[in-house]
Design a protein around this motif. Structure first.
Motif, PDB file in Angstrom:
ATOM      1  N   GLU A  55       0.811  -1.214   0.000  1.00 42.32           N
ATOM      2  CA  GLU A  55       0.000   0.000   0.000  1.00 42.32           C
ATOM      3  C   GLU A  55       0.849   1.271   0.000  1.00 42.32           C
ATOM      4  O   GLU A  55       0.330   2.367  -0.173  1.00 42.32           O
ATOM      5  CB  GLU A  55      -0.934   0.040   1.223  1.00 42.32           C
ATOM      6  N   GLN A  56       2.127   1.143   0.243  1.00 43.48           N
ATOM      7  CA  GLN A  56       2.986   2.318   0.353  1.00 43.48           C
ATOM      8  C   GLN A  56       3.510   2.758  -1.006  1.00 43.48           C
ATOM      9  O   GLN A  56       3.702   1.959  -1.909  1.00 43.48           O
ATOM     10  CB  GLN A  56       4.175   2.022   1.270  1.00 43.48           C
ATOM     11  N   THR A  57       3.743   4.074  -1.125  1.00 41.47           N
ATOM     12  CA  THR A  57       4.393   4.623  -2.303  1.00 41.47           C
ATOM     13  C   THR A  57       5.892   4.417  -2.129  1.00 41.47           C
ATOM     14  O   THR A  57       6.454   4.712  -1.078  1.00 41.47           O
ATOM     15  CB  THR A  57       4.091   6.129  -2.434  1.00 41.47           C
ATOM     16  N   LEU A  58       6.538   3.918  -3.172  1.00 42.71           N
ATOM     17  CA  LEU A  58       7.958   3.588  -3.080  1.00 42.71           C
ATOM     18  C   LEU A  58       8.816   4.689  -3.673  1.00 42.71           C
ATOM     19  O   LEU A  58       8.448   5.346  -4.643  1.00 42.71           O
ATOM     20  CB  LEU A  58       8.251   2.283  -3.823  1.00 42.71           C
ATOM     21  N   SER A  59       9.987   4.850  -3.076  1.00 38.20           N
ATOM     22  CA  SER A  59      10.977   5.767  -3.646  1.00 38.20           C
ATOM     23  C   SER A  59      11.611   5.079  -4.850  1.00 38.20           C
ATOM     24  O   SER A  59      11.349   3.912  -5.138  1.00 38.20           O
ATOM     25  CB  SER A  59      12.047   6.093  -2.593  1.00 38.20           C
ATOM     26  N   LEU A  60      12.486   5.804  -5.549  1.00 37.99           N
ATOM     27  CA  LEU A  60      13.139   5.227  -6.721  1.00 37.99           C
ATOM     28  C   LEU A  60      14.142   4.146  -6.348  1.00 37.99           C
ATOM     29  O   LEU A  60      14.466   3.278  -7.149  1.00 37.99           O
ATOM     30  CB  LEU A  60      13.840   6.321  -7.536  1.00 37.99           C
ATOM     31  N   ASP A  61      14.654   4.198  -5.138  1.00 39.30           N
ATOM     32  CA  ASP A  61      15.637   3.219  -4.684  1.00 39.30           C
ATOM     33  C   ASP A  61      15.200   2.656  -3.323  1.00 39.30           C
ATOM     34  O   ASP A  61      15.822   2.919  -2.292  1.00 39.30           O
ATOM     35  CB  ASP A  61      17.019   3.879  -4.581  1.00 39.30           C
ATOM     36  N   PRO A  62      14.119   1.853  -3.309  1.00 39.58           N
ATOM     37  CA  PRO A  62      13.571   1.400  -2.021  1.00 39.58           C
ATOM     38  C   PRO A  62      14.427   0.301  -1.375  1.00 39.58           C
ATOM     39  O   PRO A  62      15.162  -0.413  -2.046  1.00 39.58           O
ATOM     40  CB  PRO A  62      12.206   0.843  -2.398  1.00 39.58           C
ATOM     41  N   THR A  63      14.305   0.196  -0.075  1.00 40.35           N
ATOM     42  CA  THR A  63      14.900  -0.906   0.681  1.00 40.35           C
ATOM     43  C   THR A  63      13.763  -1.825   1.090  1.00 40.35           C
ATOM     44  O   THR A  63      12.753  -1.371   1.621  1.00 40.35           O
ATOM     45  CB  THR A  63      15.617  -0.372   1.938  1.00 40.35           C
ATOM     46  N   PHE A  64      13.927  -3.098   0.820  1.00 38.12           N
ATOM     47  CA  PHE A  64      12.914  -4.084   1.179  1.00 38.12           C
ATOM     48  C   PHE A  64      13.404  -4.893   2.368  1.00 38.12           C
ATOM     49  O   PHE A  64      14.568  -5.275   2.431  1.00 38.12           O
ATOM     50  CB  PHE A  64      12.619  -5.024   0.003  1.00 38.12           C
ATOM     51  N   ILE A  65      12.508  -5.151   3.293  1.00 38.66           N
ATOM     52  CA  ILE A  65      12.820  -5.980   4.454  1.00 38.66           C
ATOM     53  C   ILE A  65      11.857  -7.155   4.449  1.00 38.66           C
ATOM     54  O   ILE A  65      10.634  -6.980   4.462  1.00 38.66           O
ATOM     55  CB  ILE A  65      12.686  -5.180   5.766  1.00 38.66           C
ATOM     56  N   LEU A  66      12.425  -8.359   4.394  1.00 36.51           N
ATOM     57  CA  LEU A  66      11.637  -9.585   4.413  1.00 36.51           C
ATOM     58  C   LEU A  66      11.879 -10.275   5.749  1.00 36.51           C
ATOM     59  O   LEU A  66      13.019 -10.545   6.117  1.00 36.51           O
ATOM     60  CB  LEU A  66      12.065 -10.511   3.267  1.00 36.51           C
ATOM     61  N   ASN A  67      10.808 -10.546   6.476  1.00 32.89           N
ATOM     62  CA  ASN A  67      10.910 -11.215   7.776  1.00 32.89           C
ATOM     63  C   ASN A  67      10.365 -12.633   7.665  1.00 32.89           C
ATOM     64  O   ASN A  67       9.259 -12.838   7.153  1.00 32.89           O
ATOM     65  CB  ASN A  67      10.125 -10.449   8.845  1.00 32.89           C
ATOM     66  N   PHE A  68      11.155 -13.601   8.156  1.00 34.19           N
ATOM     67  CA  PHE A  68      10.780 -15.007   8.106  1.00 34.19           C
ATOM     68  C   PHE A  68      10.521 -15.536   9.507  1.00 34.19           C
ATOM     69  O   PHE A  68      10.942 -14.935  10.493  1.00 34.19           O
ATOM     70  CB  PHE A  68      11.881 -15.825   7.420  1.00 34.19           C
ATOM     71  N   ASN A  69       9.897 -16.689   9.587  1.00 35.56           N
ATOM     72  CA  ASN A  69       9.587 -17.305  10.872  1.00 35.56           C
ATOM     73  C   ASN A  69      10.796 -17.983  11.511  1.00 35.56           C
ATOM     74  O   ASN A  69      10.708 -18.499  12.615  1.00 35.56           O
ATOM     75  CB  ASN A  69       8.447 -18.319  10.735  1.00 35.56           C
ATOM     76  N   GLN A  70      11.933 -18.007  10.816  1.00 34.72           N
ATOM     77  CA  GLN A  70      13.153 -18.622  11.329  1.00 34.72           C
ATOM     78  C   GLN A  70      14.359 -18.047  10.606  1.00 34.72           C
ATOM     79  O   GLN A  70      14.212 -17.390   9.578  1.00 34.72           O
ATOM     80  CB  GLN A  70      13.102 -20.140  11.175  1.00 34.72           C
ATOM     81  N   ALA A  71      15.525 -18.297  11.162  1.00 27.88           N
ATOM     82  CA  ALA A  71      16.756 -17.808  10.534  1.00 27.88           C
ATOM     83  C   ALA A  71      16.924 -18.457   9.165  1.00 27.88           C
ATOM     84  O   ALA A  71      16.632 -19.637   8.982  1.00 27.88           O
ATOM     85  CB  ALA A  71      17.955 -18.126  11.422  1.00 27.88           C
ATOM     86  N   MET A  72      17.380 -17.677   8.225  1.00 25.28           N
ATOM     87  CA  MET A  72      17.580 -18.162   6.864  1.00 25.28           C
ATOM     88  C   MET A  72      19.072 -18.147   6.535  1.00 25.28           C
ATOM     89  O   MET A  72      19.807 -17.285   7.013  1.00 25.28           O
ATOM     90  CB  MET A  72      16.832 -17.262   5.868  1.00 25.28           C
ATOM     91  N   ASP A  73      19.493 -19.082   5.697  1.00 25.33           N
ATOM     92  CA  ASP A  73      20.867 -19.097   5.209  1.00 25.33           C
ATOM     93  C   ASP A  73      20.986 -17.999   4.167  1.00 25.33           C
ATOM     94  O   ASP A  73      20.324 -18.063   3.117  1.00 25.33           O
ATOM     95  CB  ASP A  73      21.194 -20.464   4.595  1.00 25.33           C
ATOM     96  N   PRO A  74      21.799 -16.945   4.424  1.00 27.71           N
ATOM     97  CA  PRO A  74      21.870 -15.809   3.500  1.00 27.71           C
ATOM     98  C   PRO A  74      22.256 -16.196   2.070  1.00 27.71           C
ATOM     99  O   PRO A  74      21.662 -15.717   1.113  1.00 27.71           O
ATOM    100  CB  PRO A  74      22.929 -14.891   4.117  1.00 27.71           C
ATOM    101  N   THR A  75      23.226 -17.079   1.909  1.00 29.83           N
ATOM    102  CA  THR A  75      23.675 -17.457   0.562  1.00 29.83           C
ATOM    103  C   THR A  75      22.565 -18.172  -0.190  1.00 29.83           C
ATOM    104  O   THR A  75      22.288 -17.864  -1.346  1.00 29.83           O
ATOM    105  CB  THR A  75      24.922 -18.354   0.655  1.00 29.83           C
ATOM    106  N   SER A  76      21.907 -19.108   0.479  1.00 32.32           N
ATOM    107  CA  SER A  76      20.827 -19.854  -0.152  1.00 32.32           C
ATOM    108  C   SER A  76      19.667 -18.925  -0.493  1.00 32.32           C
ATOM    109  O   SER A  76      19.089 -18.995  -1.579  1.00 32.32           O
ATOM    110  CB  SER A  76      20.353 -20.958   0.790  1.00 32.32           C
TER     111      SER A  76
END
Length: 144
Positions: A116-137
């Motif tokens: 629902e938000q208006t995005l800037s031209l260079d937005p930062t996205f934050i994804l939250n998971f229910n558990q720790a994720m392997d960054p490389t994978s």
């Protein structure tokens, strides 16, 4: 002597990967006040790093470090060499010496910014998971 309580319960699914694993026996296994050369109560397959300890004379708990992998079936096998403090061996005929459970699959819990938000031209996205994720994978499987 036999195991009378298992955590997680046998055949459980969707278990938090950070959850401790424990077993309680119907007789004391380790002497009161002892803290050296204590046996491990069980082993995990697939193998897991972590720390196990006897909480009491008959309850053993294992804390995985780091957390268990998500969406994996684990089998705990009791140490068949365990003997109670009175010399009773583990009943390997009359009771279960192994139990299995499955950890929760990774799930996306929230995304910022919301749709629902208006995005800037260079937005930062934050994804939250229910558990720790392997960054490389995660990075190799993510596309926008």
């Amino acid at each position: 002597m036999r195991a009378i309580n298992f955590l997680p319960q046998p055949a459980s699914q969707d278990i938090d990967p950070k959850a401790a694993i424990a077993v309680t026996f119907n007789q004391p296994i380790v002497p009161l006040g002892s803290d050296t050369n204590l046996p491990e109560a069980f082993s995990l397959d697939p193998p897991v790093n972590g720390h196990g300890e006897w909480l009491s004379t008959s309850t053993y708990i294992f804390d995985p470090e780091p957390a268990l992998a998500g969406g994996v079936a684990y089998t705990d096998s009791l140490n068949t060499d365990l003997v109670s403090t009175t010399g009773a061996p583990l009943d390997i005929v009359g009771c279960s010496i192994a139990w299995s459970f499955e950890t929760a699959l990774p799930r996306l819990v929230s995304v910022e910014p919301s749709n629902e938000q208006t995005l800037s031209l260079d937005p930062t996205f934050i994804l939250n998971f229910n558990q720790a994720m392997d960054p490389t994978s995660f990075e190799s499987g993510f596309a926008l």
